[in-house]
Design a protein around this motif. Structure first.
Motif, PDB file in Angstrom:
ATOM      1  N   MET A 238      17.315 -72.927 -51.964  1.00  0.00           N
ATOM      2  CA  MET A 238      17.350 -71.502 -52.228  1.00  0.00           C
ATOM      3  C   MET A 238      17.939 -70.809 -51.007  1.00  0.00           C
ATOM      4  N   ALA A 239      18.858 -69.912 -51.249  1.00  0.00           N
ATOM      5  CA  ALA A 239      19.469 -69.131 -50.172  1.00  0.00           C
ATOM      6  C   ALA A 239      19.286 -67.654 -50.469  1.00  0.00           C
ATOM      7  N   ARG A 240      19.067 -66.891 -49.443  1.00  0.00           N
ATOM      8  CA  ARG A 240      18.945 -65.442 -49.595  1.00  0.00           C
ATOM      9  C   ARG A 240      20.278 -64.815 -49.222  1.00  0.00           C
ATOM     10  N   GLN A 241      20.732 -63.870 -50.048  1.00  0.00           N
ATOM     11  CA  GLN A 241      21.965 -63.148 -49.778  1.00  0.00           C
ATOM     12  C   GLN A 241      21.676 -61.660 -49.785  1.00  0.00           C
ATOM     13  N   ALA A 242      22.416 -60.930 -48.976  1.00  0.00           N
ATOM     14  CA  ALA A 242      22.283 -59.480 -48.929  1.00  0.00           C
ATOM     15  C   ALA A 242      23.672 -58.863 -48.871  1.00  0.00           C
ATOM     16  N   PHE A 243      23.804 -57.706 -49.493  1.00  0.00           N
ATOM     17  CA  PHE A 243      25.080 -57.001 -49.464  1.00  0.00           C
ATOM     18  C   PHE A 243      24.834 -55.523 -49.672  1.00  0.00           C
TER      19      PHE A 243
ATOM     20  N   ASP B 148      19.582 -45.953 -49.464  1.00  0.00           N
ATOM     21  CA  ASP B 148      19.511 -45.047 -48.318  1.00  0.00           C
ATOM     22  C   ASP B 148      19.921 -43.686 -48.860  1.00  0.00           C
ATOM     23  N   GLU B 149      18.953 -42.806 -49.079  1.00  0.00           N
ATOM     24  CA  GLU B 149      19.218 -41.527 -49.736  1.00  0.00           C
ATOM     25  C   GLU B 149      20.117 -40.615 -48.919  1.00  0.00           C
ATOM     26  N   GLU B 150      20.171 -40.810 -47.611  1.00  0.00           N
ATOM     27  CA  GLU B 150      21.021 -39.977 -46.761  1.00  0.00           C
ATOM     28  C   GLU B 150      22.493 -40.328 -46.913  1.00  0.00           C
ATOM     29  N   THR B 151      22.809 -41.623 -46.974  1.00  0.00           N
ATOM     30  CA  THR B 151      24.208 -42.065 -47.039  1.00  0.00           C
ATOM     31  C   THR B 151      24.638 -42.518 -48.430  1.00  0.00           C
ATOM     32  N   LEU B 152      23.681 -42.662 -49.344  1.00  0.00           N
ATOM     33  CA  LEU B 152      23.894 -43.197 -50.691  1.00  0.00           C
ATOM     34  C   LEU B 152      24.331 -44.661 -50.685  1.00  0.00           C
ATOM     35  N   ALA B 153      24.079 -45.340 -49.566  1.00  0.00           N
ATOM     36  CA  ALA B 153      24.349 -46.777 -49.504  1.00  0.00           C
ATOM     37  C   ALA B 153      23.238 -47.517 -50.236  1.00  0.00           C
ATOM     38  N   LEU B 154      23.617 -48.523 -51.003  1.00  0.00           N
ATOM     39  CA  LEU B 154      22.687 -49.411 -51.694  1.00  0.00           C
ATOM     40  C   LEU B 154      22.666 -50.731 -50.940  1.00  0.00           C
ATOM     41  N   PHE B 155      21.473 -51.255 -50.704  1.00  0.00           N
ATOM     42  CA  PHE B 155      21.326 -52.527 -50.022  1.00  0.00           C
ATOM     43  C   PHE B 155      20.654 -53.493 -50.977  1.00  0.00           C
ATOM     44  N   ALA B 156      21.334 -54.556 -51.319  1.00  0.00           N
ATOM     45  CA  ALA B 156      20.828 -55.531 -52.283  1.00  0.00           C
ATOM     46  C   ALA B 156      20.451 -56.821 -51.564  1.00  0.00           C
ATOM     47  N   VAL B 157      19.343 -57.413 -52.002  1.00  0.00           N
ATOM     48  CA  VAL B 157      18.868 -58.689 -51.476  1.00  0.00           C
ATOM     49  C   VAL B 157      18.474 -59.538 -52.675  1.00  0.00           C
ATOM     50  N   LEU B 158      18.908 -60.794 -52.683  1.00  0.00           N
ATOM     51  CA  LEU B 158      18.570 -61.693 -53.788  1.00  0.00           C
ATOM     52  C   LEU B 158      18.439 -63.110 -53.294  1.00  0.00           C
TER      53      LEU B 158
END
Length: 104
Positions: free
Chosen positions: A1-6, A46-56
């Motif tokens: 199992m590997a964890r990825q984030a983007f 991140d509500e300030e920048t509207l960046a979404l951070f995904a982790v799976l």
């Protein structure tokens, strides 16, 4: 199992609708992601920048690379495209993130 984030990027004014669409995620999309070897998938805003951070978590025998060709995935991307920055074909733009710390 590997964890990825983007990281992904929402368009201004799209946060509430983005959340609502994920709260009502299609059962066939959830099944497809699990069948592709994806589990424990979270997206943070991140509500300030509207960046979404995904982790799976990604199983060793995953077939995530086949998802862009799947009709359900294409429909979901079309459904979400008005809300976020996308590539041609409506695939969300993704910026990989590098893990710099982990507390097991």
């Amino acid at each position: 199992m590997a964890r990825q984030a983007f990281r992904m990027q929402l368009k201004p004014g799209a946060a509430a609708e983005y959340r609502a669409r994920h709260d009502a995620i299609w059962p066939e999309l959830s099944a497809l992601l699990h069948e592709s070897g994806i589990s424990d998938y979270s997206i943070f805003l991140d509500e300030e920048t509207l960046a979404l951070f995904a982790v799976l978590d990604l199983a060793e025998d995953n077939n995530r690379d086949a998802l862009p060709d799947h009709p359900v995935m294409k429909r979901w991307w079309d459904h979400m495209a008005p809300l976020m920055e996308v590539e041609p074909g409506n695939r969300p733009k993704e910026w990989p993130l590098t893990q710099v710390f982990h507390l097991p």
